[in-house]
Design an enzyme around this catalytic site. Structure first.
Site, PDB file in Angstrom:
ATOM      1  N   ARG B 293       1.021  -1.168   0.202  1.00 15.37           N
ATOM      2  CA  ARG B 293       0.051  -0.147  -0.315  1.00 15.37           C
ATOM      3  C   ARG B 293       0.463   1.496   0.088  1.00 15.37           C
ATOM      4  O   ARG B 293       1.447   1.918   0.840  1.00 15.37           O
ATOM      5  CB  ARG B 293      -0.672  -0.448   1.242  1.00 15.37           C
ATOM      6  CG  ARG B 293      -1.815   0.992   1.700  1.00 15.37           C
ATOM      7  CD  ARG B 293      -2.618   1.504   3.093  1.00 15.37           C
ATOM      8  NE  ARG B 293      -1.677   1.810   3.917  1.00 15.37           N
ATOM      9  CZ  ARG B 293      -2.095   1.960   4.621  1.00 15.37           C
ATOM     10  NH1 ARG B 293      -2.596   1.277   5.752  1.00 15.37           N
ATOM     11  NH2 ARG B 293      -0.971   2.820   5.326  1.00 15.37           N
ATOM     12  N   HIS B 297      -3.430   4.705   4.274  1.00 18.37           N
ATOM     13  CA  HIS B 297      -4.795   3.767   4.501  1.00 18.37           C
ATOM     14  C   HIS B 297      -6.018   4.343   3.794  1.00 18.37           C
ATOM     15  O   HIS B 297      -6.686   3.491   3.042  1.00 18.37           O
ATOM     16  CB  HIS B 297      -4.666   3.417   5.562  1.00 18.37           C
ATOM     17  CG  HIS B 297      -6.497   2.542   6.155  1.00 18.37           C
ATOM     18  ND1 HIS B 297      -6.559   1.409   5.649  1.00 18.37           N
ATOM     19  CD2 HIS B 297      -7.717   3.258   6.882  1.00 18.37           C
ATOM     20  CE1 HIS B 297      -8.068   1.083   5.851  1.00 18.37           C
ATOM     21  NE2 HIS B 297      -8.870   2.165   6.815  1.00 18.37           N
ATOM     22  N   TYR B 306       3.959   5.006  11.217  1.00 14.72           N
ATOM     23  CA  TYR B 306       3.771   3.830  11.978  1.00 14.72           C
ATOM     24  C   TYR B 306       5.415   2.619  11.098  1.00 14.72           C
ATOM     25  O   TYR B 306       5.447   1.899  11.354  1.00 14.72           O
ATOM     26  CB  TYR B 306       3.092   3.344  12.131  1.00 14.72           C
ATOM     27  CG  TYR B 306       1.755   3.897  10.941  1.00 14.72           C
ATOM     28  CD1 TYR B 306       1.742   2.316   9.269  1.00 14.72           C
ATOM     29  CD2 TYR B 306       1.234   3.830  10.688  1.00 14.72           C
ATOM     30  CE1 TYR B 306       1.474   2.489   8.860  1.00 14.72           C
ATOM     31  CE2 TYR B 306      -0.290   4.550  10.197  1.00 14.72           C
ATOM     32  CZ  TYR B 306       0.118   3.610   8.232  1.00 14.72           C
ATOM     33  OH  TYR B 306      -0.291   3.700   7.979  1.00 14.72           O
TER      34      TYR B 306
END
Lengths: 335, 411
Positions: B293, B297, B306
């Site tokens: 990805r 998100h 993160y």
């Protein structure tokens, strides 16, 4: 035993609720090839309450599907089958075991029609034996109906007798909407005379099952036989109870209740589910609003307590019985 | 397909991408063979791969490959525009597919018109390949509706936002396909299969495991397409699984294949082989498309909190479009004209998409009562009528019956 005679003519006979459901399922399956029955142990065993007895033999395992032991899987795949044009009738073995499927029911089944703007109706029936009084272990005696009645997109009904069971299961299967079909398990073996040629009463209609003049008692499922017993006892003391069998929990049909309350001025609502936030609260609020000037006393509710369903040796104390119901009747009459 | 069903190791079994997936931890990298037919620098590499898969890849014409490139580029352009629209306040949210174009276009192009796909909420390229107008996807994210496309015409189910739920719907739908006699007839226009999309995060959901159980128990014609994009919002894939996700299938008794999810040719060929197995009545397959990805998100997410940027850069070197472009230029004589034309078409698509979104009218308030049920429901109708009277009352009309009483309550 069959409701159809050797020459194909309907036969009037006394059948139990379990048998009536079986006959109703058969009738629906014979009428519509897209009707499937699916669940745990419903094939060779015929279900733990034998409601599906003989269906696997007569309709084959493509239509009577013994599923893996996974409730979310049962409802989730039923949704997919409905998308493909099938009409699944799912059996959840006991009330307390519906919760693994709760997500699929509430977030998916109930909303798919809306999500698809009507393109994907969900003609799925979920049969749930509910209620207590059978001396069972934990999770086998609960009354979770309000959790489903509160969810838009679901219809909820419960028969209280074999005649209604026979017709209502077929009507539920005919519904283009998902129907949660609560079966009063304690009364599976109660019999009534079933005439398969009679005219069925509409699915989403309540009705007076015992006329009376002094107090209206609203009940559904297992509390209907209870209310009728209480009415017998009250009659011996000269008090006339009118009993309304709600039958449909969503949508509610309160017209017969309101008509009754306008005559009696007094209303008691009885269910096995805990009183707190139960269906009785909704009935009380609505009747108070619609019949405010007819009421002679506050609407009272009788039901389970706000505790986990107790161990079997205490369930007689937990469940509303005729004494608790009549005590409420006394109070609305004494007001 | 059979040789790729055994979870063979990479040792001596053909080229294995030396990519960032080997660095994402033992849980998800492992030594499972990764089917790759197009190297990151755009060379075809079939050695050691399943002959059936290779045959599907070999059957692709240069025109097919250019079509794949075009699909990926248009999806990426629409995605970029959607992200911009969200940033400008025109969408409430957007879930970008950036980086996953090959997994989506390859798998979607392996479907037939009679097949059905069950997407999550990120399968924009899948939907577009199946004929969904991207504006009908953006209407969901704008808050106009729940997705505006025609499910029957496109064979694309509504987006599923509760993670994993759609895998069970896909399995049930596939059970219906079986009952309709649309499996194993040998009629290529009739036999159908179902694609169930989900992600690495969803692999932890019970619904996905139950879908595996039902699909294998009934040998349902379903292909589970897991786009392992390495991150479930902020949680890395190794928190979801200690074995390669593809390997899970063997525990359920059906084949699992890991494919380079940034290799559109391999994604197409592997899913095509799995789909043909399903249509032939040979049951389910799990395809794990190992991808990344590249974006957040959703537009509400901040991946900088993160994950290290070096990881993103490693994956950028494996970009699915760059890879296919290199291949088309080197081996198929595709020149600048083609890529310029695709870019122009992408810009035109984006401009139309922007226009369509900005022109979407807010829905009429009364439509919230529509389709709550398929058949009339007295409670809903009473509330619809109450609301209409209430609004009329606010607007000064004389409504004697007015908004009296609980909304629809005492009707």
């Amino acid at each position: 035993m069959s409701a159809i005679g050797p020459d194909g003519e309907p036969v009037v006979e006394r059948v139990s609720i379990a048998r009536a459901l079986n006959l109703g399922l058969r009738a629906a399956m014979e009428r519509e090839p897209k009707v499937l029955v699916m669940g745990e142990d419903i094939g060779a065993l015929g279900g733990v309450f034998r409601v599906t007895e003989g269906l696997a033999k007569d309709f084959g395992e493509e239509r009577v599907v013994d599923t893996p032991l996974a409730e979310a899987g049962i409802i989730g795949t039923a949704i997919g089958l409905a998308m493909r044009g099938y009409r699944p009738v799912c059996e959840i073995q006991f009330d307390g075991f519906v919760f693994p499927a709760y997500d699929q029911i509430v977030t998916q089944l109930a909303k798919m029609t809306h999500r698809s703007r009507g393109a994907m109706p969900m003609p799925v029936v979920i049969r749930i034996p509910f209620g207590g009084g059978i001396g069972a272990v934990e999770h086998h005696s609960e009354s979770p109906e309000v959790l489903f009645a509160h969810t838009t997109g679901l219809r909820c009904v419960t028969p209280s007798n074999a005649v209604d069971a026979y017709w209502m299961i077929q009507q539920a299967i005919d519904s283009p909407d998902p129907v949660i079909f609560f079966e009063p398990k304690r009364h599976y073996w109660d019999k009534a005379e079933l005439d398969p040629a009679a005219e069925p009463y509409p699915l989403h209609r309540s009705r007076v099952v015992r006329p009376g003049t002094d107090v209206t008692v609203v009940a559904y499922g297992p509390t209907v036989p209870l209310a009728l017993r209480a009415a017998d006892a009250a009659a011996e003391e000269g008090r006339s109870l009118e009993v309304v069998d709600l039958r449909t929990l969503s949508p509610l049909d309160l017209a017969p209740v309101e008509e009754s309350v306008r005559r009696t001025g007094r209303l008691v609502v009885a269910h096995e589910a805990p009183v707190f936030l139960g269906l009785g609260a909704e009935v009380a609020a609505r009747v108070t609003e619609s019949c405010f000037y007819s009421l002679e006393a506050p609407v009272l509710r009788v039901g389970g307590f706000s505790v986990p369903y107790p161990a079997a040796r205490l369930e007689d104390e937990y469940l509303p019985d005729a004494d608790r119901l009549l005590e409420a009747v006394d109070r609305v009459l004494d007001t | 397909m059979t040789s790729s069903t055994t979870g063979r190791t990479s040792a001596g079994a053909g080229p294995t991408p030396t990519g960032p997936e080997q660095g994402t931890g033992p849980g998800t990298g492992g030594a499972l063979h990764v089917v790759q037919l197009l190297t990151p620098d755009g060379r075809r590499a079939d050695a050691g791969e399943d002959p059936e898969v290779v045959a599907h890849a070999a059957a692709l014409t240069p025109e097919d490959l250019r079509g794949m490139y075009r699909d990926m580029a248009l999806a990426r352009r629409a995605d970029t525009e959607a992200t911009a629209l969200q940033r400008q306040g025109e969408l409430g949210l957007w879930a970008s597919l950036l980086g996953q174009e090959a997994a989506q276009v390859g798998s979607a192009r392996a479907t037939e018109p009679q097949d059905r796909v069950f997407p999550t909420y990120r399968e924009h390229a899948v939907a577009m390949v199946r004929g969904v107008d991207p504006a009908d996807i953006l209407s969901l994210f704008r808050g106009v509706d729940r997705g505006g496309w025609d499910v029957a015409a496109t064979g694309v189910s509504p987006y599923a936002l509760v993670i994993g739920t759609q895998t069970l719907h896909a399995t049930g739908y596939a059970m219906g396909v079986q009952r309709d006699g649309a499996v194993g007839t040998g009629d290529a226009g009739r036999d159908a299969c179902v694609l169930a999309y989900f992600g690495d995060g969803a692999s932890s959901q019970g619904d996905v495991s139950e879908a595996f159980v039902f699909a294998t128990a009934f040998q349902a014609p379903v292909v589970f397409v897991c786009q392992n994009n390495q991150w479930a919002i902020s949680v890395p894939a190794e928190r979801q699984t200690r074995v390669p996700i593809a390997q899970r299938a063997s525990g359920f008794g059906f084949p699992g294949v890991r494919v380079d999810g940034n290799d559109v040719i391999a994604c197409y060929a592997v899913v095509r082989a799995a789909a043909e197995r399903a249509r032939a009545g040979q049951g389910p397959t799990l395809v794990e498309a190992f991808t990344y990805r590249m974006g957040a998100h959703t537009t509400s997410d901040d991946p900088g909190r993160y994950r290290p940027s070096v990881e993103v850069e490693q994956w950028r070197a494996r970009d699915p479009l760059t890879r296919l472009e290199a291949h088309l230029r080197r081996d198929h004589g595709t020149g600048d004209d083609f890529f310029a034309e695709v870019a122009r078409d992408g810009d035109a698509l984006a401009a139309k998409l922007r226009r369509d979104v900005l022109e979407m009218p807010d829905p009429e308030p009364s439509t919230m009562f529509d389709h709550a049920y398929a058949a009339e429901h007295p409670q809903v109708e009473a509330e619809r009528a109450w609301y209409a009277r209430y609004v009329a009352g606010l607007e000064g009309e004389d409504v004697a019956e007015g908004g009296a009483g609980t909304q629809g309550g005492a009707a």
